[in-house]
Design a protein around this motif. Structure first.
Motif, PDB file in Angstrom:
ATOM      1  N   GLY A 210       0.791  -1.216   0.000  1.00 10.78           N
ATOM      2  CA  GLY A 210       0.000   0.000   0.000  1.00 10.78           C
ATOM      3  C   GLY A 210       0.823   1.265   0.000  1.00 10.78           C
ATOM      4  N   GLY A 211       2.145   1.127  -0.187  1.00 10.99           N
ATOM      5  CA  GLY A 211       3.018   2.291  -0.196  1.00 10.99           C
ATOM      6  C   GLY A 211       3.320   2.851   1.178  1.00 10.99           C
ATOM      7  N   ARG A 212       2.979   2.102   2.219  1.00  8.51           N
ATOM      8  CA  ARG A 212       3.224   2.578   3.580  1.00  8.51           C
ATOM      9  C   ARG A 212       4.698   2.455   3.920  1.00  8.51           C
ATOM     10  NH1 ARG A 212       3.813   0.159   8.527  1.00  8.51           N
ATOM     11  NH2 ARG A 212       3.211   1.413  10.354  1.00  8.51           N
ATOM     12  N   ILE A 213       5.299   3.538   4.376  1.00  6.15           N
ATOM     13  CA  ILE A 213       6.700   3.534   4.798  1.00  6.15           C
ATOM     14  C   ILE A 213       6.761   3.466   6.318  1.00  6.15           C
ATOM     15  CG2 ILE A 213       8.869   4.826   4.789  1.00  6.15           C
ATOM     16  CD1 ILE A 213       8.139   5.921   2.096  1.00  6.15           C
ATOM     17  N   SER A 214       7.603   2.575   6.810  1.00  6.76           N
ATOM     18  CA  SER A 214       7.666   2.294   8.243  1.00  6.76           C
ATOM     19  C   SER A 214       8.727   3.151   8.933  1.00  6.76           C
ATOM     20  CB  SER A 214       7.993   0.810   8.457  1.00  6.76           C
ATOM     21  OG  SER A 214       8.181   0.529   9.830  1.00  6.76           O
ATOM     22  N   ALA A 215       8.468   3.473  10.181  1.00 12.37           N
ATOM     23  CA  ALA A 215       9.465   4.086  11.058  1.00 12.37           C
ATOM     24  C   ALA A 215       9.908   3.116  12.147  1.00 12.37           C
ATOM     25  CB  ALA A 215       8.898   5.353  11.695  1.00 12.37           C
ATOM     26  N   ASP A 216       9.409   1.884  12.099  1.00 14.37           N
ATOM     27  CA  ASP A 216       9.671   0.922  13.167  1.00 14.37           C
ATOM     28  C   ASP A 216      11.098   0.400  13.126  1.00 14.37           C
ATOM     29  OD1 ASP A 216       7.077   1.157  14.025  1.00 14.37           O
ATOM     30  OD2 ASP A 216       6.388  -0.700  13.079  1.00 14.37           O
ATOM     31  N   ILE A 217      11.630   0.107  14.305  1.00 13.16           N
ATOM     32  CA  ILE A 217      12.873  -0.637  14.471  1.00 13.16           C
ATOM     33  C   ILE A 217      12.493  -1.970  15.101  1.00 13.16           C
ATOM     34  CG2 ILE A 217      15.154  -0.702  15.528  1.00 13.16           C
ATOM     35  CD1 ILE A 217      15.069   2.356  15.652  1.00 13.16           C
ATOM     36  N   LEU A 218      12.641  -3.037  14.320  1.00 16.79           N
ATOM     37  CA  LEU A 218      12.259  -4.379  14.751  1.00 16.79           C
ATOM     38  C   LEU A 218      13.506  -5.161  15.149  1.00 16.79           C
ATOM     39  CD1 LEU A 218       9.833  -5.159  11.790  1.00 16.79           C
ATOM     40  CD2 LEU A 218       9.209  -4.277  14.054  1.00 16.79           C
ATOM     41  N   ALA A 219      13.369  -6.077  16.091  1.00 13.14           N
ATOM     42  CA  ALA A 219      14.511  -6.875  16.546  1.00 13.14           C
ATOM     43  C   ALA A 219      14.089  -8.318  16.747  1.00 13.14           C
ATOM     44  CB  ALA A 219      15.075  -6.305  17.848  1.00 13.14           C
ATOM     45  N   TYR A 220      15.033  -9.204  16.455  1.00 11.58           N
ATOM     46  CA  TYR A 220      14.819 -10.632  16.702  1.00 11.58           C
ATOM     47  C   TYR A 220      16.104 -11.217  17.277  1.00 11.58           C
ATOM     48  CZ  TYR A 220      14.386 -15.627  16.125  1.00 11.58           C
ATOM     49  OH  TYR A 220      14.382 -16.984  16.372  1.00 11.58           O
ATOM     50  N   HIS A 221      15.954 -11.990  18.358  1.00 18.89           N
ATOM     51  CA  HIS A 221      17.060 -12.725  18.975  1.00 18.89           C
ATOM     52  C   HIS A 221      16.688 -14.195  19.013  1.00 18.89           C
ATOM     53  CE1 HIS A 221      20.759 -12.680  21.506  1.00 18.89           C
ATOM     54  NE2 HIS A 221      20.238 -13.812  21.966  1.00 18.89           N
ATOM     55  N   ALA A 222      17.640 -15.062  18.736  1.00 18.34           N
ATOM     56  CA  ALA A 222      17.371 -16.506  18.709  1.00 18.34           C
ATOM     57  C   ALA A 222      16.650 -16.943  19.981  1.00 18.34           C
ATOM     58  CB  ALA A 222      18.668 -17.272  18.545  1.00 18.34           C
ATOM     59  N   GLY A 223      15.603 -17.701  19.812  1.00 11.28           N
ATOM     60  CA  GLY A 223      14.820 -18.174  20.943  1.00 11.28           C
ATOM     61  C   GLY A 223      13.533 -17.406  21.147  1.00 11.28           C
TER      62      GLY A 223
END
Length: 313
Positions: A250-263
């Motif tokens: 939809g052309g939406r631009i994100s400002a989010d900072i996402l994180a993933y750590h094992a587990g």
């Protein structure tokens, strides 16, 4: 009775203690000056001296021929491309800056090497290439670049390790293949581990994320991103991979900072940029990440000049 209640409440807490003691991912964001011009689709890297560099890019009106470097807080043009270019990939091999593909209306097959103040043609790629990502990578004690994704007719599935040979030539080795060809994907490296997240495939934007390290025949699937994203940035620090900004459906631009750590069960939002951002150059230096330029709205005329510093925690 009181003792039984106390022990009953203590036992679940002890089970959760290892998770509570894990370092919590986070990012501090601060302004770090401005680029000489607005830029999207810009390749960014670090010079051997650790200075930020940009290669080409699109201002919203025209593609650039300049290679800029920031030294002592000041930007200056240090070399010129033979023609205006954006959406190239770039990185250093044995102290020389190499530029892979890119172009304007059409992708090129050019492999360029910077000599003095000019980039010269040293070889042809096997096919036209744009929208790929290169990052410094060390394989079995050899320094080189890892190249992920890109558009060369079909979107590229193979991930290559590129090293420099005598005479300014390069040698390419296939490390693994992604399940689907992508361009505009986000790539981060920590040690020997490569993280790949999001991108644009022939069927549209993807929410997939993968990790790979030497010895694995195929990349390992990570939990999916909360939403499909392309043109995001990625960083990795102390076992956590971060995906920043990006362009969604939809052309939406994100400002989010996402994180993933094992587990973890999935990705967590651990911060936000001051505003939405996509299609920016990005570089990592230890626990410091940098975002250069990028677009804040659906039009390329929203190209910006801001440099953001991300302190990974």
């Amino acid at each position: 009775m009181l003792r039984k209640r106390f022990l009953g409440s203590l036992f679940p807490a002890l089970l959760l203690l290892p998770f509570a003691c894990q370092a919590q991912a986070g990012v501090r964001v601060s302004a770090d000056g401005q680029l000489p011009l607005p830029m999207i689709g810009v390749a960014a890297c670090l010079s051997p001296a650790g200075d930020l560099e940009t290669v080409g890019g699109f201002t919203g009106r025209r593609s650039l021929t300049e290679i800029y470097e920031r030294s002592n807080g000041r930007w200056s043009a240090v070399a010129q491309l033979p023609r205006p270019t954006h959406d190239a990939a770039a990185g250093y091999l044995n102290g020389s800056l190499f530029i892979f593909g890119g172009g304007q209306a059409y992708s090129t097959r050019a492999l360029l090497r910077v000599q003095g103040s000019h980039a010269v043609h040293v070889a042809y790629l096997g096919h036209p290439l744009s929208d790929a990502v290169t990052r410094p990578y060390r394989l079995h004690g050899v320094d080189g670049l890892i190249m992920v994704g890109g558009h060369g007719g079909p979107d590229v599935r193979k991930v290559y390790f590129i090293r420099s040979m005598n005479g300014g030539h390069t040698r390419w080795r296939t490390l693994f293949s992604l399940p689907v060809g992508v361009r505009y994907t986000a790539v981060a490296v920590e040690g020997s581990t490569v993280f790949v997240a999001g991108g644009l495939s022939a069927r549209g934007r993807v929410d997939s994320a993968w990790s790979w390290q030497p010895g694995e025949a195929a990349p390992q699937r990570l939990p999916s991103l909360p939403r499909p994203l392309e043109k995001a940035a990625a960083f990795a620090w102390e076992g956590t991979v971060y995906v920043v900004g990006g362009l969604g459906n939809g052309g939406r631009i994100s400002a989010d900072i996402l994180a993933y750590h094992a587990g973890q069960r999935g990705w967590r939002r651990v911060g936000r940029l001051p505003g939405p951002l996509a299609d920016m150059g990005y570089v990592q230096q230890g626990r410091n990440g940098y975002l250069l330029g990028g677009m804040s709205g659906p039009s390329s005329h929203s190209a910006g000049r801001r440099v953001w510093h991300l302190r990974l925690q």
